[in-house]
Design a protein around this motif. Sequence first.
Motif, PDB file in Angstrom:
ATOM      1  N   VAL A  23      18.847  80.565  79.125  1.00  0.00           N
ATOM      2  CA  VAL A  23      17.803  80.151  79.099  1.00  0.00           C
ATOM      3  C   VAL A  23      17.831  78.944  77.273  1.00  0.00           C
ATOM      4  N   CYS A  24      17.693  77.759  77.303  1.00  0.00           N
ATOM      5  CA  CYS A  24      17.777  76.955  77.019  1.00  0.00           C
ATOM      6  C   CYS A  24      16.421  76.865  75.476  1.00  0.00           C
ATOM      7  N   ARG A  25      16.574  76.837  74.514  1.00  0.00           N
ATOM      8  CA  ARG A  25      15.661  76.920  73.466  1.00  0.00           C
ATOM      9  C   ARG A  25      14.634  75.972  73.142  1.00  0.00           C
ATOM     10  N   CYS A  26      14.482  75.020  74.281  1.00  0.00           N
ATOM     11  CA  CYS A  26      14.331  73.578  75.120  1.00  0.00           C
ATOM     12  C   CYS A  26      13.035  74.277  76.486  1.00  0.00           C
ATOM     13  N   GLY A  27      13.165  75.827  76.890  1.00  0.00           N
ATOM     14  CA  GLY A  27      12.417  76.021  77.575  1.00  0.00           C
ATOM     15  C   GLY A  27      13.697  76.245  79.176  1.00  0.00           C
ATOM     16  N   ASN A  28      14.091  75.175  79.303  1.00  0.00           N
ATOM     17  CA  ASN A  28      14.691  75.226  80.372  1.00  0.00           C
ATOM     18  C   ASN A  28      16.202  75.745  80.648  1.00  0.00           C
ATOM     19  N   ARG A  29      16.452  76.397  81.258  1.00  0.00           N
ATOM     20  CA  ARG A  29      18.109  77.062  81.545  1.00  0.00           C
ATOM     21  C   ARG A  29      19.257  75.704  81.819  1.00  0.00           C
ATOM     22  N   GLY A  30      20.210  76.216  81.646  1.00  0.00           N
ATOM     23  CA  GLY A  30      21.420  75.563  81.415  1.00  0.00           C
ATOM     24  C   GLY A  30      21.428  74.208  80.925  1.00  0.00           C
ATOM     25  N   CYS A  31      21.140  73.686  80.212  1.00  0.00           N
ATOM     26  CA  CYS A  31      20.861  72.621  79.460  1.00  0.00           C
ATOM     27  C   CYS A  31      22.535  72.595  78.667  1.00  0.00           C
ATOM     28  N   LEU A  32      22.945  71.154  78.547  1.00  0.00           N
ATOM     29  CA  LEU A  32      24.595  71.280  78.525  1.00  0.00           C
ATOM     30  C   LEU A  32      25.001  72.202  77.182  1.00  0.00           C
ATOM     31  N   GLU A  33      23.383  71.879  76.466  1.00  0.00           N
ATOM     32  CA  GLU A  33      23.448  72.221  75.412  1.00  0.00           C
ATOM     33  C   GLU A  33      24.193  74.108  74.839  1.00  0.00           C
ATOM     34  N   ALA A  44      11.178  74.205  66.738  1.00  0.00           N
ATOM     35  CA  ALA A  44      12.086  75.050  67.635  1.00  0.00           C
ATOM     36  C   ALA A  44      13.275  74.560  66.461  1.00  0.00           C
ATOM     37  N   ILE A  45      13.537  73.558  66.157  1.00  0.00           N
ATOM     38  CA  ILE A  45      14.350  72.708  65.999  1.00  0.00           C
ATOM     39  C   ILE A  45      14.970  72.357  63.908  1.00  0.00           C
ATOM     40  N   LEU A  46      13.779  72.844  63.194  1.00  0.00           N
ATOM     41  CA  LEU A  46      13.976  72.649  62.185  1.00  0.00           C
ATOM     42  C   LEU A  46      12.489  73.691  61.687  1.00  0.00           C
ATOM     43  N   PRO A  47      13.284  74.706  61.287  1.00  0.00           N
ATOM     44  CA  PRO A  47      11.545  75.769  61.680  1.00  0.00           C
ATOM     45  C   PRO A  47      10.803  75.425  59.835  1.00  0.00           C
ATOM     46  N   GLY A  48      11.702  75.127  59.249  1.00  0.00           N
ATOM     47  CA  GLY A  48      10.738  75.245  58.046  1.00  0.00           C
ATOM     48  C   GLY A  48      10.122  74.009  58.100  1.00  0.00           C
ATOM     49  N   TRP A  49      10.411  73.098  58.409  1.00  0.00           N
ATOM     50  CA  TRP A  49       9.915  71.452  58.478  1.00  0.00           C
ATOM     51  C   TRP A  49       8.126  71.363  59.578  1.00  0.00           C
ATOM     52  N   GLY A  50       7.626  72.269  59.870  1.00  0.00           N
ATOM     53  CA  GLY A  50       6.346  72.339  60.558  1.00  0.00           C
ATOM     54  C   GLY A  50       5.496  71.261  59.406  1.00  0.00           C
ATOM     55  N   GLY A  51       4.893  70.567  60.301  1.00  0.00           N
ATOM     56  CA  GLY A  51       3.565  70.137  59.291  1.00  0.00           C
ATOM     57  C   GLY A  51       4.259  69.023  58.542  1.00  0.00           C
ATOM     58  N   ILE A  52       5.369  68.688  58.243  1.00  0.00           N
ATOM     59  CA  ILE A  52       5.779  67.708  57.234  1.00  0.00           C
ATOM     60  C   ILE A  52       6.555  66.056  57.805  1.00  0.00           C
ATOM     61  N   ASN A  53       5.656  64.950  57.185  1.00  0.00           N
ATOM     62  CA  ASN A  53       5.828  64.042  57.431  1.00  0.00           C
ATOM     63  C   ASN A  53       7.480  63.847  56.754  1.00  0.00           C
ATOM     64  N   PRO A  54       8.510  63.265  57.439  1.00  0.00           N
ATOM     65  CA  PRO A  54      10.318  63.093  55.940  1.00  0.00           C
ATOM     66  C   PRO A  54       9.707  61.536  55.449  1.00  0.00           C
ATOM     67  N   ARG A  55       9.288  60.779  56.406  1.00  0.00           N
ATOM     68  CA  ARG A  55       8.762  59.904  55.442  1.00  0.00           C
ATOM     69  C   ARG A  55       7.998  59.621  54.710  1.00  0.00           C
ATOM     70  N   GLU A  56       6.887  59.926  54.952  1.00  0.00           N
ATOM     71  CA  GLU A  56       5.763  59.739  54.267  1.00  0.00           C
ATOM     72  C   GLU A  56       6.643  60.938  52.177  1.00  0.00           C
ATOM     73  N   GLU A  57       6.915  62.247  52.989  1.00  0.00           N
ATOM     74  CA  GLU A  57       6.645  62.713  51.747  1.00  0.00           C
ATOM     75  C   GLU A  57       8.296  62.298  50.386  1.00  0.00           C
ATOM     76  N   LEU A  58       9.713  61.601  51.113  1.00  0.00           N
ATOM     77  CA  LEU A  58      10.446  61.280  50.535  1.00  0.00           C
ATOM     78  C   LEU A  58       9.966  59.577  50.324  1.00  0.00           C
ATOM     79  N   ALA A  59       9.600  59.185  50.511  1.00  0.00           N
ATOM     80  CA  ALA A  59       8.614  57.577  50.242  1.00  0.00           C
ATOM     81  C   ALA A  59       7.090  58.137  48.719  1.00  0.00           C
ATOM     82  N   ASP A  60       6.522  59.188  49.196  1.00  0.00           N
ATOM     83  CA  ASP A  60       5.671  59.521  47.983  1.00  0.00           C
ATOM     84  C   ASP A  60       6.474  59.541  46.938  1.00  0.00           C
TER      85      ASP A  60
END
Length: 411
Positions: free
Chosen positions: A251-261, A163-179
């Motif tokens: 409603v927050c993007r995490c699904g709760n209500r009234g989060c600080l964010e 939900a926070i990085l929509p284009g990054w689903g299924g990616i392991n950033p550490r392995e991707e950059l290390a490779d």
Amino acid sequence: METPGSQSSLHRANLERVLRAVRMSGSLTQAEIARSTGLSAATVSNIVRELKDTGTVDVTPTSSGGRRARSVSLSGDAGIVVGVDFGHSHLRVAVGNLAHQVLAEQAEPIDVDASAAQGFDRAERLVAQLIEDSGIGPEKVLGVGLGVPGPIDVESGVIGSTAILPGWGGINPREELADRLGMPVHVDNDANLGALGELVWGSGRGLKDLAYIKVASGVGAGLVISGRIYRGPGGTAGEIGHITLDESGPVCRCGNRGCLETFTAARHMLGLLGESHGPGLTVPKVVQLAAGGDPGCRRVISDAGRHIGMGVANLCNLLNPRRVILGGDLAEAGELVLAPIRESVARYAIPSAARQLSVVPGALGSRAEVLGALALVLSEMGDSTLLESTGEPVPEAQSGHRRQGALKALP
Ligand SMILES: [Zn+2]
């Protein structure tokens, strides 16, 4: 196999204590090393001489409190570290040496959310270019620190929420950059790296307990407890943006209500100004208008500060940090946002915890995360590499060798 407690394993442990202290501080006098490691002055002196003979540290004359002293830092020639910071709208890369000097650094605007592959392409190119600019060969790279703008599962290295990085689903950033780079990569979220950057180079220098709060498109905290980043078993410690402030709030993007964010994140602040100021506003623009006296912008910043302060008060009661460092675009508002944070802390935190707390802006601005990525490598690399690669004493002429070219020292 060395027996624990034997002369040689004790010696090795002392070497590592001295190296860790210098590694994380950049440079220390011998007296400071003795204080921070608990070793005697004579032991420190012997160890420093040994490390100097092997070319692992550089020793330069300095003064401390008006007295002559010797400043010890890791050798600038011992290796380099790379930092890569992905924000939602930027990519920043830095190359530094073990003496805490930044040799090359560059930032580019980029839409990280859109496509992870594109982001990694750009990062790969920029890392290669900056290593070349630093004048030091890629074989000297001891590690790469990678920052991503979202929670990372520390075990698996995958992004915790798409939900926070929509284009990054299924990616392991550490392995991707290390490779792609063929180098060891350490990964962490942007708030933790901001905390590390400010701890090693900025407003948190010399402290052991602090929180860095980054207010940007999301709100997160990096927690430093007893000198180390606290991540929690799942890597999600510090999600201060999702403290509930109002159970029946938006409603927050995490699904709760009234989060600080939902009261303080960029889109919320900009949304409040939509009617009065029209579209096309950004947080830096709001900060600029507020500094010029715009009453609506001042009010919105002050209200955000008040809400952040409620979160800080909770943090204060739970962890009793010595300092809270504000980062992200909103920190540029200075006292306009800091004063209401302090007022909320005074109002909602227990007095004994609030009394010891200072709330300050970050010293590194938008560089905090990339410098934190360098610090992450320094913190995670361990000393074995240093001790093993420099096992044999080298002649003085070689250990004193300095690369030609101007170095840009860190602030
Ligand atoms: Zn939330």
